[in-house]
Design a protein around this motif. Structure first.
Motif: not given
Length: 100
Positions: A68-97
């Protein structure tokens, strides 16, 4: 004749959480979309969350799933953001289905 119901909710720093189910028909209030040859049922709350968002299937040697890519999303401000994906981008693994 059925389709895939996609429930998307806001979820933490990565942006979105997605839940899939396979149904014979849309539930009350679901919008029905054709994505290629696949019927997709979107509940109202998912349509509101996905407004303006680009959704794509991505595949790499380490994972595959929806991104998912949301061009209007604000950057993440949490302490783990250095390891996080791009702001407002997430991946849903097919293995979890799982089949229910």
């Amino acid at each position: 004749a059925g389709g895939m119901r996609l429930l998307v909710t806001p979820g933490g720093c990565s942006g979105y959480s997605a839940e899939f189910s396979v149904l014979a028909a849309p539930m009350d209030g679901d919008a029905e979309l054709m994505v290629g040859d696949v019927r997709v049922f979107l509940p109202a709350e998912s349509r509101m969350v996905l407004d303006g968002v680009t959704m794509d299937f991505s595949e790499s040697p380490t994972h595959s799933g929806l991104s998912f890519f949301n061009p209007a999303a604000a950057p993440c401000a949490c302490s783990s953001s250095g390891d996080a994906a791009k702001p407002a981008q997430a991946t849903v693994s097919l293995d979890s289905l799982k089949r229910h």
